[in-house]
Write an enzyme that holds these catalytic residues in place. Structure first.
Site, PDB file in Angstrom:
ATOM      1  N   ASP A  16     -31.755 -22.306 -97.971  1.00 18.21           N
ATOM      2  CA  ASP A  16     -30.624 -21.402 -98.211  1.00 18.21           C
ATOM      3  C   ASP A  16     -29.878 -21.725 -99.503  1.00 18.21           C
ATOM      4  O   ASP A  16     -29.239 -20.866-100.084  1.00 18.21           O
ATOM      5  CB  ASP A  16     -29.627 -21.470 -97.043  1.00 18.21           C
ATOM      6  CG  ASP A  16     -30.322 -21.168 -95.718  1.00 18.21           C
ATOM      7  OD1 ASP A  16     -31.386 -20.525 -95.765  1.00 18.21           O
ATOM      8  OD2 ASP A  16     -29.807 -21.595 -94.682  1.00 18.21           O
ATOM      9  N   THR A  31     -38.108 -32.116-101.114  1.00 23.91           N
ATOM     10  CA  THR A  31     -38.025 -32.432 -99.686  1.00 23.91           C
ATOM     11  C   THR A  31     -37.109 -31.455 -98.994  1.00 23.91           C
ATOM     12  O   THR A  31     -36.146 -30.969 -99.569  1.00 23.91           O
ATOM     13  CB  THR A  31     -37.474 -33.851 -99.440  1.00 23.91           C
ATOM     14  OG1 THR A  31     -36.128 -33.892 -99.899  1.00 23.91           O
ATOM     15  CG2 THR A  31     -38.278 -34.882-100.180  1.00 23.91           C
ATOM     16  N   GLY A  45     -48.372 -50.440 -56.270  1.00 20.15           N
ATOM     17  CA  GLY A  45     -49.224 -50.127 -55.126  1.00 20.15           C
ATOM     18  C   GLY A  45     -50.697 -50.393 -55.376  1.00 20.15           C
ATOM     19  O   GLY A  45     -51.542 -50.097 -54.528  1.00 20.15           O
ATOM     20  N   SER A  53     -46.290 -53.952 -66.115  1.00 23.25           N
ATOM     21  CA  SER A  53     -46.445 -54.138 -67.566  1.00 23.25           C
ATOM     22  C   SER A  53     -47.280 -53.009 -68.191  1.00 23.25           C
ATOM     23  O   SER A  53     -48.435 -53.218 -68.559  1.00 23.25           O
ATOM     24  CB  SER A  53     -47.059 -55.503 -67.895  1.00 23.25           C
ATOM     25  OG  SER A  53     -48.140 -55.814 -67.051  1.00 23.25           O
TER      26      SER A  53
END
Lengths: 306, 638
Positions: free
Chosen positions: B35, B112, B471, B542
């Site tokens: 813009d 950029t 489990g 883990s």
């Protein structure tokens, strides 16, 4: 060796480009196991080879040269290649896609797109795979084409040699990340920040030898789709009496049936640069593959074209 | 180049080339959004510097009619918008580099995007820029994004700022509007470290004050944008600072030559100059400055050369050759700014690969001291950093490195972090200063060591690490293995996930960051216990490879056994002894591994137990013990 007395306070743009390219070469070989340099015999390859020699002087550059050949290059390119390689003391690997050889792929019967894809894109993948190269230097520049403007200096390719524009690594300062997983490889472009004019100026300043086809001379040509094609051997189909002798030169070199010449009398480097600066069309206009469709180079890159 | 009308070029090409060989180079970044007319400005710079070829121009004309936003007039933005996807979306999504050149200088422009989510791209572009052009829409004045851009420009150490106040045509080329914006900007610029800037009133669309002075702004007496870019002196502190030379490569063609190849990152060096090698501290003098074009007597910042020294010293890639009088500091702990660039958020405690100069080391990052809100510049508390966030953290390395504070030298103070598994570049960092903490905590040297303790215990200490879904049977198997080891007369200890969370780790939850910290602490405890000569059994879900790898690396070679207790999610969910899966499925338990939190399976576990089928607990324990015998942790029972 005598020392040059040369108190300088800042580098010129060519000195800076040269120093940065040398840094890239050194970084790449320090971070890879099995590097190779793509040597396509053109002026950008000539500059790359020159920079590689400087980067590792007094050592010989610690990698071989790879020419992905199509059997359709200009004769003058093959002669020039062999002379340069002999002088460099580097090893040359020539790869010709055996499949293309067997099928007799050529630009006349199969069209430019298939020809380029099978010989060059497929051939390159085969050669990199066969020798297990994990890093390959290429001479591409960001100013060549719009999609190249975002190409990284170190560009990561998947195990399938694909380029994913979304997963490229950010490059900060002079830090390049060349770490790859097994099977992946890196393409490194030391000339990223050079423009066509920089390349010519550097060739001039450094007296770098280039293929004589870049200089204007009387050559046998035929007209095809508005392009001037040089008849380099008898494989070129033509009508009797069609060939004319004209003073031409080439701005870019590839397979002779796919490379348009321009009419010119520029026979020295300054004349070439002068002509280039006064000309009105871009370098890539002479290459047939760019004309397919908008964004065609980008598509080719995603598929593994250099 | 289509419209070059240069007499020298036409009449004396050799003189023209000589003139152009002596051009300098300037790298700059443009900041602003679509813009603000940023792409239009860059397109205009290329167009005005005659770098648009006729074939590009004809494409531009047809594109402008087809998809242009200027009602059929030339839409310069189309010259620079690169990738096909972006062209269709009408936005730029990455850093693109453009080139143009005038009689005096070659320019490299980092283009950029200005969108909030692309801090990463702007930081990347700014890292190599010497100057920044910050674009402001004259109708809107200084916006939040102007502050964001200016902060990043200042953070990345760009000292030359141009404030390009664009679209002046839309405010009737008003001097008052221009002055108002300049005053606004001034008032906050100093606060973020921008001490001076050059403001230029422009219209990129109309070409006002770009390369030619505008007739519409008679009140403006300063340079045009191009004039300023051509003449600004960007010689930085780096080139006037002390000599810095990161060694990239040791050049050793034969026994007679040994040189150190690199690019000078600061200062200058002469033959005969005294240098210190860091971190080793050895000193020597420069005997030769080698280039392919002959030896030099002196070299300056930016030059790539090969240095030879008077003394045979052991120097390798990553070492820094520096001014002996002003060497850089050496440290292994730092405070730093971190700009996070990956989708996956930062995990405090996880080891990353850090690259600085030619040196690559392992690094862990602390929880941020604070995160900087790039819009308000307010410091806020944060447990981690996500994509495009910036924070201040402590950094801990596995070895000391030479460095300068980033504000003094970008090349010796800037680093990147790389993920150890994906190899993606995940962050950029700016070093502030070394922390002394590392010097003050000395290791207590002990007489009785691991070897002597293990002789006494008549066993080889080791960590047996059970990982798998909740489990899967980890704890049951680990218990059985411990019982068997105990029966054989071994000294053991079992660290179990649930038990540890009641005590040592009761402050941790189940976010990714907390899971990393949970495992890190357990791994450190296990390490101490191995040092004490014990066989340590650890039973933890883990879920992340990186932390299991960390646990492995904390102990010695051959002292870590990874046991993957492999169960399918369906079976684990059916078992559901603790009722946790049901809770997670009802949405009462967040971050549950396997449901809404990932589990990264081990790629090469030492023992792989498939517990979905008919494997009994005893048989599973047999397999683990079998491996312990095989790997020599237990010696064969006779």
């Amino acid at each position: 060796m005598s020392s040059r007395s040369n108190r300088i306070d800042r580098l010129t743009h060519l000195q800076q480009l040269e120093a940065d390219s040398i840094q890239i070469f050194r970084e790449a070989i320090a971070e890879s196991e099995n590097p190779v340099m793509l040597y396509s015999v053109g002026k950008d390859s000539a500059v790359m080879l020159h920079l590689a020699k400087k980067a590792f002087f007094p050592s010989v550059p610690p990698f071989p040269l790879l020419h992905v050949d199509t059997t359709w290059k200009f004769k003058a390119m093959y002669e020039f290649r062999d002379r340069m390689v002999a002088e460099s003391q580097m090893e040359l690997i020539v790869h010709q896609n055996p499949d293309a050889l067997l099928r007799g792929i050529n630009p006349f019967d199969h069209g430019s797109a298939t020809h380029t894809d099978v010989w060059k894109t497929e051939g390159l993948k085969q050669a990199l795979g066969k020798h297990g190269f994990d890093l390959a230097f290429g001479g591409a520049r960001r100013d060549e084409e719009r999609s190249r403007a975002k190409e990284r200096v170190f560009s990561i390719r998947s195990a399938q040699h694909r380029w994913d524009p979304k997963s490229q690594r950010p490059e900060l300062w002079h830090l390049y990340n060349a770490r790859v997983q097994p099977g992946e490889s890196v393409r490194v472009f030391p000339l990223s920040n050079w423009t066509e004019l920089d390349v010519w100026q550097y060739i001039y300043r450094e007296s770098i030898p280039i293929v004589p086809l870049y200089f204007a001379a009387k050559r046998p040509v035929v007209e095809r789709d508005g392009a001037l094609i040089m008849v380099d051997d008898d494989r070129m189909p033509r009508e009797p009496g069609e060939i004319t002798e004209r003073s031409v030169r080439f701005r870019t070199l590839g397979c002779y049936p796919l490379t348009g010449a321009i009419e010119s009398t520029a026979s020295t480097l300054p004349e070439i640069i002068q002509e280039m600066l006064l000309t009105t069309s871009s370098e890539r206009q002479g290459r047939v593959i760019d004309h397919d469709s908008t964004g065609s180079m980008e598509k080719k890159k995603q598929e593994g074209y250099f | 180049m289509a419209h070059v009308a240069n007499e020298l070029l036409e009449q004396d090409i050799e003189a023209y080339l000589t003139q152009h060989e002596n051009k300098s180079m300037l790298r700059f970044i443009t900041c602003g959004s679509v813009d603000d007319g940023k792409s239009t400005l860059i397109g205009r710079l290329l167009y005005d510097s005659k770098l648009v070829f006729d074939d590009h121009l004809s494409a531009l004309i047809s594109d402008s009619k087809r998809i242009g936003t200027q009602g059929g007039d030339l839409d310069f933005a189309l010259l620079v918008d690169g990738l096909a996807a972006e062209r269709e979306q009408g936005i730029t999504i990455d850093v693109a580099y453009r080139f143009f050149s005038t009689e005096q200088r070659k320019f490299i422009v980092a283009d950029t995007p200005g969108h909030e989510q692309y801090t990463r791209n702007m930081v990347t572009g700014a890292s190599t820029a010497e100057l920044a052009v910050i674009l402001i829409d004259a109708r809107k004045g200084v916006l939040t994004q102007t502050r964001r851009h200016s902060y990043l420009v200042s953070l990345l150490g760009i000292r030359h700022v141009v404030l390009a106040i664009n679209k002046l045509d839309l405010v009737d080329y008003s001097e008052e509007v221009f002055d108002g914006i300049v005053a606004d900007y001034q008032s906050f610029a100093e606060g973020i470290g921008i001490s001076s800037f050059t403001a230029i009133p422009i219209s990129a669309l109309g070409g006002d004050n770009i390369s030619e002075r505008s007739l519409h702004t008679p009140w403006y007496k300063g340079p045009t944008l191009i004039e300023h870019l051509e003449n600004v002196d960007v010689d930085d502190e780096r080139s006037r600072g002390p000599f810095r030379f990161p060694v990239q490569w040791v050049n050793r063609p034969d026994l007679d030559f040994r040189g150190y190849a690199g690019q000078i990152a600061g200062g200058r060096i002469q033959v005969g100059g005294a240098v210190r090698i860091v971190p080793s501290g050895a000193e020597s003098t420069i005997t030769r400055i080698v280039t392919a074009d002959g030896d030099l007597s002196e070299a300056i910042t930016g030059q790539s050369v090969t240095l030879c020294l008077a003394d045979a010293i052991d120097i390798s890639r990553g070492d820094l050759i520096a001014d002996a009088q002003a060497p850089p500091s050496v440290a292994d702990q730092f405070e730093c700014h971190l700009i996070w660039m990956a989708e996956e958020e930062m995990l405090p405690g996880r080891p990353y690969v850090l690259k600085i100069g030619g040196r690559t080391v392992a690094a862990t990052v602390s929880q941020p001291k604070y995160e900087v809100n790039v819009n308000s510049l307010v410091h806020q508390a944060s447990k981690t950093l996500g994509l495009n966030s910036i924070g201040v953290c402590n950094l801990s390395l596995d070895q000391p490195i030479p460095f300068d504070p980033y504000v003094e030298n970008r090349e010796t103070g800037g680093f990147i972090l790389v993920d150890r598994f994906t190899n993606a570049t995940v962050a950029a960092g700016l070093l502030h200063f070394g922390l002394r903490r590392a010097d003050n905590v000395h290791w207590q040297a002990v007489e009785v060591d691991k070897v002597r303790r293990s002789e006494m215990n008549n066993q080889r200490p080791a960590v047996i690490w059970f990982t798998g879904l909740s489990g899967s049977g980890k704890s049951t198997i680990a218990n059985t293995v411990e019982q068997r080891l105990f029966d054989l007369g071994h000294r053991t200890y079992l660290l179990d996930g649930d038990n540890i969370r009641h005590g040592l780790n009761h402050d941790l939850g189940f976010t990714d960051a907390d899971r990393v910290e949970n495992v890190r602490r357990v791994a450190e405890v296990a390490k101490l216990m191995v040092d004490a000569g014990l066989i340590v059994l650890c039973s933890f879900i883990s879920p992340f490879r990186a932390e299991r790898q960390l646990a492995r690396e904390l102990v010695g070679e051959g002292e870590f056994v990874e046991v993957f207790v492999d169960v399918s999610l369906e079976v684990a969910e059916q078992r559901d002894h603790k009722g946790l899966y049901a809770k997670a499925r009802r949405g009462e338990l967040d971050n549950f591994t396997g449901i809404d939190s990932p589990y990264e399976e081990p790629e090469n576990p030492d023992v792989h137990l498939h517990t979905s089928g008919s494997l009994t607990i005893e048989a599973a324990a047999d397999e683990v013990l079998g491996h312990l015998y095989q790997s020599g942790i237990l010696s064969d029972p006779r």
